[in-house]
Write a protein that holds these residues in place. Structure first.
Motif, PDB file in Angstrom:
ATOM      1  N   GLN A  71      -7.443  17.039  -0.957  1.00 17.08           N
ATOM      2  CA  GLN A  71      -6.416  17.796  -1.679  1.00 17.08           C
ATOM      3  C   GLN A  71      -5.232  16.905  -2.058  1.00 17.08           C
ATOM      4  N   ASN A  72      -4.765  16.135  -1.083  1.00 18.33           N
ATOM      5  CA  ASN A  72      -3.601  15.279  -1.340  1.00 18.33           C
ATOM      6  C   ASN A  72      -3.891  14.307  -2.466  1.00 18.33           C
ATOM      7  N   LEU A  73      -5.083  13.696  -2.382  1.00 23.53           N
ATOM      8  CA  LEU A  73      -5.389  12.670  -3.381  1.00 23.53           C
ATOM      9  C   LEU A  73      -5.555  13.301  -4.752  1.00 23.53           C
ATOM     10  N   THR A  74      -6.121  14.484  -4.788  1.00 26.21           N
ATOM     11  CA  THR A  74      -6.283  15.150  -6.092  1.00 26.21           C
ATOM     12  C   THR A  74      -4.926  15.397  -6.721  1.00 26.21           C
ATOM     13  N   ARG A  75      -3.959  15.740  -5.874  1.00 25.32           N
ATOM     14  CA  ARG A  75      -2.611  15.985  -6.406  1.00 25.32           C
ATOM     15  C   ARG A  75      -1.854  14.696  -6.685  1.00 25.32           C
ATOM     16  N   GLY A  76      -2.492  13.547  -6.305  1.00 24.63           N
ATOM     17  CA  GLY A  76      -1.810  12.270  -6.523  1.00 24.63           C
ATOM     18  C   GLY A  76      -0.772  11.981  -5.467  1.00 24.63           C
ATOM     19  N   GLU A  77      -0.896  12.656  -4.303  1.00 27.11           N
ATOM     20  CA  GLU A  77       0.090  12.425  -3.244  1.00 27.11           C
ATOM     21  C   GLU A  77      -0.479  11.470  -2.213  1.00 27.11           C
ATOM     22  N   GLU A  78       0.421  10.976  -1.387  1.00 21.11           N
ATOM     23  CA  GLU A  78      -0.035  10.094  -0.323  1.00 21.11           C
ATOM     24  C   GLU A  78      -0.676  10.908   0.788  1.00 21.11           C
ATOM     25  N   PHE A  79      -1.448  10.255   1.607  1.00 21.30           N
ATOM     26  CA  PHE A  79      -2.105  10.960   2.696  1.00 21.30           C
ATOM     27  C   PHE A  79      -1.919  10.161   3.971  1.00 21.30           C
ATOM     28  N   GLU A  80      -1.806  10.902   5.096  1.00 19.68           N
ATOM     29  CA  GLU A  80      -1.714  10.245   6.392  1.00 19.68           C
ATOM     30  C   GLU A  80      -2.464  11.124   7.379  1.00 19.68           C
ATOM     31  N   GLU A 121      -6.724   6.102  12.577  1.00 25.05           N
ATOM     32  CA  GLU A 121      -5.543   6.662  11.905  1.00 25.05           C
ATOM     33  C   GLU A 121      -5.402   5.906  10.598  1.00 25.05           C
ATOM     34  N   TRP A 122      -5.267   6.592   9.502  1.00 21.52           N
ATOM     35  CA  TRP A 122      -5.152   5.858   8.237  1.00 21.52           C
ATOM     36  C   TRP A 122      -4.236   6.543   7.249  1.00 21.52           C
ATOM     37  N   GLN A 123      -3.714   5.676   6.374  1.00 23.17           N
ATOM     38  CA  GLN A 123      -2.828   6.151   5.319  1.00 23.17           C
ATOM     39  C   GLN A 123      -3.429   5.742   3.990  1.00 23.17           C
ATOM     40  N   ILE A 124      -3.298   6.626   3.011  1.00 22.79           N
ATOM     41  CA  ILE A 124      -3.814   6.306   1.687  1.00 22.79           C
ATOM     42  C   ILE A 124      -2.705   6.530   0.671  1.00 22.79           C
TER      43      ILE A 124
END
Lengths: 196, 1174
Positions: free
Chosen positions: B832-841, B857-860
């Motif tokens: 969902q986050n990536l589809t919205r173009g937001e960062e993810f953690e 643990e990862w951040q994108i």
């Protein structure tokens, strides 16, 4: 002239106690007579005060200008408080007026006006000459007073208080009685009136 | 006004009387008023003195209340007649004594209390005088003086004033009557003199002068005026004489003029006669009598009728003559001319003029002239006309004369026959025949033209064709004229007809040529035009009209300038001016507006046509459409500019080298890069010197090879610019060959690639950093749909963490690492986050290549290109398995800690309980001590003494009790003792009862403690108020001991299903805390409010104290573990309460406005109301 306000009536000094007795006796007089007399003496007291305004004493009778005119009473005081009330706060010829009860006629030489009570004239007979010499205005209500050398005598005339003046006596005393006063007198004796 | 008409004498008397009367009236009025005023003051003063004296005299009477004496004193006032009333008021305002003059009763008003003097409305004066005795007001004297004195005085004074006024006026009249003569005397005298002068015109009279006052000056002036009149009278007499003299002279002059006139009349050759309106011959000359051969007597008599009869006998038409004469007589003001024929053959002309005197016509002047000789001359003229006719007949043109209505032909010359081919005779007989000969198409036009000639046109000219009898057609020009007689009437029509056939043929030929030219002009693709030398246009072809939309007429003259583009107009004007002045060709490129408002480029060219002298006659010009050429040129220029811009942007320029001459060409861009001036050509050696080694050798070699066999090259090198900078450049080149294949020129591009080189370097740096990073980094493309983003990059740390090599990973999706225990929810959120173009953690369990699980643990973060579009995702990953374990350990430690704190809380409770028990034990102790003291001091021991006494007297007990004095006291003593013992017994019973109660209390406390000391975690249904009451009871001792007032405010009585133990713990904590806060604040007014409220979701228990309060900085950490403000506190209480509340699903809030404002602790618990609460 009043009693000490002590709770115990007889605990005062002997003289005060005596005065108290005198007062008590005065209060005990018959009320009716007193009521009649009260009106009369009220008038007489006013007259006494007014005389001081129309009579001129020799200047040496006063030590200075501030000295008051002293009215002395010989014998019992028939005025009660009346005379004192009338003269209080009033002035005659610029002088205050003081009322003084005299113990005896001998003391009268020092005052300016002497009122001789009704019954005292006999006692005063000898003293009158001295008083004349001393320049004291003598006033009495005794009908014989003028005859023995008194100066002003109160008389009753149709229920009104009037007065006679013995000008002869007052002149002997060096007193000048105003024409205004003389005008009001029922009789003015220029010479010594004959003894009754 | 009557006064105006009075004589001066009377006027003077009236003036005197009026003046003195008014003055006297004013004076006496003023005097009376003043007197009244003064008298009033006098009255007041007099009365005041009287009042003062009377007041003094009555003072003693007042003092001694002797009203009789006072009345006597007042009676003395009777000597004042004006005093109408008096009275004395006593001090009390009552009337003391009174006096009144008249019998009428007088009303006395009460005294105003001070000196008052006033006049009432009747003029009575009232005075109030206070009576003083020794400064004291003892009464008031009132006096009233009536107005009689005042009024009497006023009356007396008015009377005196009236009498004085009367006497004064009488005296004034006498004086005025006598004295007015001083002024009126001279004036009257003067008036008498003036009257005499006026009536008798005796200007010699003079008034007698008196004195030098205004009247004297008036008399002087009057006398002076008479002097002037006398002088003027004399002058007038002189003028009259002169005038008479002049009249005589004028008369003489007039006689002279008349003789001159007569001479003139006689000298003329005309006969002149003057007749006045009364038909009298007033004047005539001798020529007149000679012309008509008058007998002298007729003219002497001067009767015009007689003279007329004489003349009428001589004329040929006598009646007409007489008629004419009477006409002329009727209108003498009109000038007239006519001719009279006499019987003897003479012809006279008659001119009649009005004779005017000023504007008025007084008669007529008639000239008679003998014109017989002149008529003869005219006869001669007619003969010459005949000659003309001869001439006319012999010319080729046809000359004709017709009647005024064209109907009759008077004359036609011979030329007609030559032109028309018809005979003249036919024309005379059939005057209309010429019209039939007209070419039918022209006929109407010609007849119309001649019709105008007949009507009013003085001359016409018309060209038309005629058809000859042999059917040949000829062109003729016919001109016609009106001929008028002396009176202006058209008498004849005349004209000339010329054969113009040859000219017409030439004209047609010319027209054909012109038409050809025009068609040619129209056929041309250009616009064609023709202008006068000054630029005035006369012609445009249709193409111009079609293009510009302007008609020929609109374009004519200066109109052709309109379609020029406004920007081009000044240029066009300059070019035209230049062409005209320099006699040169006109050549201009400019834009012309088409009919739709658009513009196209045109080349305008014009050449002049000159006459033989070389002066310009016409300009012939064309406009050629060159718009496409123009646009092509512009496009080319734009392309060049674009190339130039592109070169500037990419830092690219062009170069070329001629192989033969080694000449170098650099474009401006190359020059800019190198810092070389534009347009100059560097030498080959200098250019090569710019490249530092080893680049120079490479460039030289590449150029050589390319020049040799045409091999193109493309290489990168460093170059030093002239400003000393070192640049990275890319140089590429290729050969241009000639037709024979030999290389003619090398040319190529030159680009500054320093920026790219730098970027490459920094990219290199970044890349190595990623490679060296300890944390795993992966980059995927942005493909989120199935099968998901593909991994395009991993760093070595990734391999180390996962065990997958780079080759195994690239092209795969990150699902490679996911497995059965991977949390799907985290992955969904990731998507969902990536589809919205937001960062993810996030974190989730992943699997290594060997299958072992680890927590990742990862951040994108999305990577966007310059346009903001996401092209890749970069992911930073960390293995946090160890950290997770550490966290788990921490959690278990925490749990233990909570347990410990709960136990500590229990200890608190125990302390409280022990305290309570201690308090009760105090009471127990007191009761026990009391009982003990009683027992110790009991009189029971005295019974033993009594018993010993009895024993001592056992033998004689009877005697002892009866006789012995001590024995006698025993019965009484026994009775007292019994009473005392009973009291003692009662006291001890009471104390023991207290003891029992206290011990029960202890039992109760212990039992309660046992209830709550049970293990927690069991859910029970409890009533909150009951629980609070229990808590309070457990603290009752300490609360009472510290004199704290408890106020219960149970707004709701909810029943909760909860962990009773924990709730109890929280409430106890609250209460203890509140109590302690109160204790610290002060000795009095300690108060704790406990409030319960409930709504649909929560139960709230609030404990409000008025204790020391909590500083704001402590509010946030009051629940922290170990935090306490008390010396003896251990910081567990509120901490464990907060934990307990959390475990119950609730929360604790604390409110305080700061130190000394009290505090409120609020416990909020979730609540499901089961029914209506109690």
């Amino acid at each position: 002239m009043h009693a000490s306000p002590s709770i115990l009536p007889f605990a005062g000094r002997p003289r005060a106690w005596f005065v108290w007795l005198a007062l008590a006796a005065a209060v005990a007089l018959p009320t009716l007579a007193r009521a009649q007399n009260a009106k009369e003496y009220q008038v007489k007291a006013a007259f006494l005060y007014n005389f001081t305004k129309f009579v001129e004493w020799a200047p040496e009778r006063f030590a200075d200008r501030a000295r008051p005119i002293v009215i002395g009473l010989v014998g019992p005081n028939p005025f009660g408080n009346e005379l004192t009330k009338i003269v209080a706060g009033r002035k005659a010829n610029g002088r205050d007026i003081v009322v003084k009860q005299l113990a005896s006629a001998a003391e009268a030489g020092a005052v300016h006006v002497v009122f001789v009570g009704a019954g005292e004239d006999a006692a005063m007979r000898s003293a009158l000459a001295a008083l004349r010499a001393a320049g004291v205005l003598t006033v009495s209500e005794s009908p014989h007073f003028k005859a023995i050398g008194g100066m002003i005598t109160f008389v009753r005339e149709s229920d009104k208080v009037r007065f006679e003046i013995n000008q002869h006596a007052s002149e002997q005393a060096g007193l000048k009685i105003s024409a205004q006063l003389l005008k009001l007198a029922t009789v003015v004796h220029r010479k010594s009136p004959a003894s009754p | 006004m009557i006064f105006t008409d009075l004589s001066i004498r009377r006027k003077l008397i009236v003036l005197c009387l009026l003046t003195s009367g008014v003055v006297l009236l004013l004076a006496s009025g003023g005097f009376v008023v003043y007197d009244q005023f003064a008298y009033r003051r006098q009255m007041i003063r007099d009365l005041s003195i009287t009042a003062e004296m009377t007041g003094y005299n009555s003072a003693s009477a007042l003092a001694f209340n002797d009203s009789v004496s006072a009345a006597r004193t007042l009676q003395g006032l009777a000597i004042h007649p004006n005093l109408s009333a008096a009275c004395i008021f006593g001090q009390d305002g009552a009337i003391f004594a009174r006096y009144q003059r008249d019998a009428d009763p007088v009303g006395f008003e009460s005294p105003p209390g001070g000196f008052v003097a006033r006049f009432d409305d009747d003029g009575d004066l009232d005075i109030f005088q206070p009576i003083l005795s020794d400064g004291e007001i003892i009464g008031t004297l009132f006096l009233r003086s009536d107005f009689r004195g005042l009024h009497g005085r006023l009356w007396r004074f008015s009377l005196i004033a009236g009498v004085v006024l009367l006497i004064s006026l009488l005296l004034a009249y006498c004086l005025a009557a006598r004295l007015q003569g001083v002024i009126s005397g001279p004036i009257l005298e003067l008036a008498a003199v003036a009257t005499r002068v006026a009536t008798e015109k005796a200007y010699g009279l003079r008034a007698v002068e008196r004195g030098n006052d205004e009247v004297g000056r008036l008399i002087d002036g009057f006398n002076g005026m008479l002097d002037q009149i006398q002088l003027h009278d004399a002058e007038l007499e002189g003028s009259r004489h002169e005038l008479e003299h002049r009249v005589a002279e004028r008369t003489k002059e007039l006689a002279r003029s008349i003789s001159l006139l007569n001479a003139t009349l006689e000298s003329t050759s005309d006969g002149i006669v003057v007749v006045d309106l009364a038909n009298r011959v007033t004047s005539h000359n001798s020529k007149f009598s000679a012309l008509w051969q008058f007998p002298p007597a007729v003219l002497e008599r001067g009767d015009a009728r007689e003279a007329r009869a004489h003349t009428a006998g001589q004329v040929r038409d006598s009646p007409r003559f007489l008629r004419r004469v009477s006409e002329l007589q009727a209108t003498p003001e009109i000038e007239a001319f006519d001719v009279v024929e006499l019987k003897d053959g003479r012809t006279f002309e008659r001119y009649v003029f009005p004779q005017r005197m000023g504007a008025e016509v007084v008669g007529v002047v008639i000239h008679w002239r003998d014109v017989t000789a002149r008529q003869r001359a005219e006869e001669t003229l007619r003969e010459s006309e005949e000659k003309f006719r001869l001439l006319a007949d012999n010319i080729t043109d046809a000359f004709w004369i017709r009647s005024a209505d064209m109907k009759a032909v008077h004359y036609i010359s011979a030329g007609f026959e030559a032109i028309w081919g018809r005979s003249r005779e036919n024309l005379f007989s059939q005057p209309h025949e010429w019209v039939d000969a007209i070419f039918p198409a022209d006929r109407e036009r010609v007849t119309a033209a001649f019709a105008t000639l007949v009507e009013n046109q003085p001359a016409i000219s018309v060209e038309y064709r005629i058809v000859r009898p042999d059917d040949t057609i000829r062109w003729v020009q016919s001109r016609g004229f009106q001929v008028r007689d002396a009176t202006g009437h058209v008498v004849r029509l005349t004209g000339v007809v010329t054969d113009i056939t040859p000219r017409k043929e030439a004209e047609v030929a010319l027209l054909e040529r012109e038409t050809e030219l025009r068609v040619m002009a129209e056929a041309m693709p250009q616009m064609v035009w023709k202008c006068r030398a000054d630029g005035w246009n006369v012609y445009f072809n249709q193409r111009w009209v079609d293009y510009t939309g302007l008609t020929q007429d609109e374009s004519r003259g200066a109109g052709w300038f309109k379609p020029f583009h406004p920007e081009d107009q000044p240029r066009a004007a300059t070019a035209w001016k230049n062409a005209v002045e320099n006699n040169a060709e006109y050549n201009l490129e400019c834009r012309l507006r088409d009919r739709h408002g658009g513009y196209r480029w045109f080349l305008i060219r014009a050449v002049p046509q000159r006459n033989d002298a070389g002066a310009i006659l016409w300009w012939f010009g064309t406009c050629t459409d060159i718009d496409e050429q123009k646009q092509t040129a512009e496009v080319l220029a734009q392309k060049n500019a674009l190339i130039r811009i592109a070169g500037r942007v990419t830092q690219t320029g062009g170069w070329a080298v001629e192989t033969d001459t080694q000449e170098i060409f650099w474009s401006d861009e190359v020059c800019d890069l190198i810092g070389y001036p534009h347009g100059k050509t560097p030498r080959m050696a200098d250019a090569m010197a710019l490249y530092p080694e080893p680049w120079r050798a490479k460039i030289v070699e590449a150029l050589g090879v390319c020049a040799q066999d045409g091999t193109p090259f493309d290489l990168e090198a460093e170059i030093d610019t002239l400003s000393g900078r070192r640049l990275w450049v890319r140089v590429c080149g290729e050969a241009e060959r000639r037709a024979d294949g030999s290389v003619k020129r090398l040319q190529g591009a030159f680009q500054d690639i320093s920026a790219r080189k730098q970027a490459e370097e920094s990219l290199q740096l970044l890349s190595s950093a990623v490679e060296q990073a300890r944390e795993s980094i992966t980059i995927t493309d942005a493909q989120l749909d199935v099968p998901g983003p593909r991994i395009v990059f991993v760093n070595p740390a990734y391999t180390a963490m996962t065990g997958f090599s780079r080759e195994e990973t690239l092209g795969q999706t990150p699902r490679l690492l996911q497995g059965p225990r991977t949390d799907r929810a985290v992955l969904d959120r990731l998507r969902q986050n990536l589809t919205r173009g937001e960062e993810f953690e996030g974190e989730a369990i992943n699997y290594r290549k060997d299958g072992t699980a680890f927590t990742l643990e990862w951040q994108i973060a999305p990577i966007r290109n310059a346009g903001g579009v996401i092209t890749h995702f970069v992911s930073l990953q960390r293995d946090i398995t160890e950290r997770k374990q550490a966290e788990a350990e921490l959690a278990s430690t925490h749990q233990q800690l909570i347990k410990a704190s709960r136990q500590a809380g229990m200890a608190e409770v125990a302390t409280g309980v022990l305290h309570n028990i201690g308090n009760v034990l105090n009471s127990v102790n007191v009761s026990a001590t009391l009982v003990m003291d009683h027992v110790r001091q009991t009189k029971a021991a005295n019974i033993a003494k009594l018993s010993a006494l009895f024993n001592q007297h056992k033998a004689t007990i009877g005697d002892f009790l009866v006789k012995d004095p001590r024995g006698q006291m025993i019965p009484t003593y026994l009775a007292n003792l019994a009473e005392e013992l009973a009291a003692e017994h009662q006291t001890m019973l009471t104390e023991l009862d207290h003891l029992r109660k206290n011990i029960d209390h202890i039992k109760d406390i212990v039992a309660r403690q046992q209830t709550y000391a049970r293990t927690s975690g069991v859910l029970e249904t409890v009533s909150v108020p009951d629980l609070i009451e229990d808590a309070l009871r457990m603290n009752a001792g300490s609360l009472a001991g510290h004199d704290v007032q408890i106020m219960r405010d149970y707004q709701a009585r909810p029943v909760l299903t909860t962990d009773k133990h924990k709730l109890m713990q929280i409430i106890i904590n609250f209460v203890r805390n509140a109590k302690t806060a109160c204790n610290e604040s002060g000795p009095t007014g300690k108060r704790i409010v406990i409030r319960t409220t409930a709504d649909e979701h929560f139960v709230t228990i609030a404990v409000v104290d008025n204790g020391v309060g909590i500083p704001a900085e402590n509010l946030v950490r009051i629940f922290a573990h170990g935090f306490t403000t008390r010396k003896t506190g251990h910081g567990f209480g509120l901490h464990s309460a907060a934990l307990a509340a959390k475990e119950l699903g609730g929360s604790i809030t604390v409110l305080s406005d700061g130190p000394d404002t009290g505090a409120t602790f609020i416990l909020e618990l979730p609540f499901q109301p089961e029914g209506p609460s109690q």
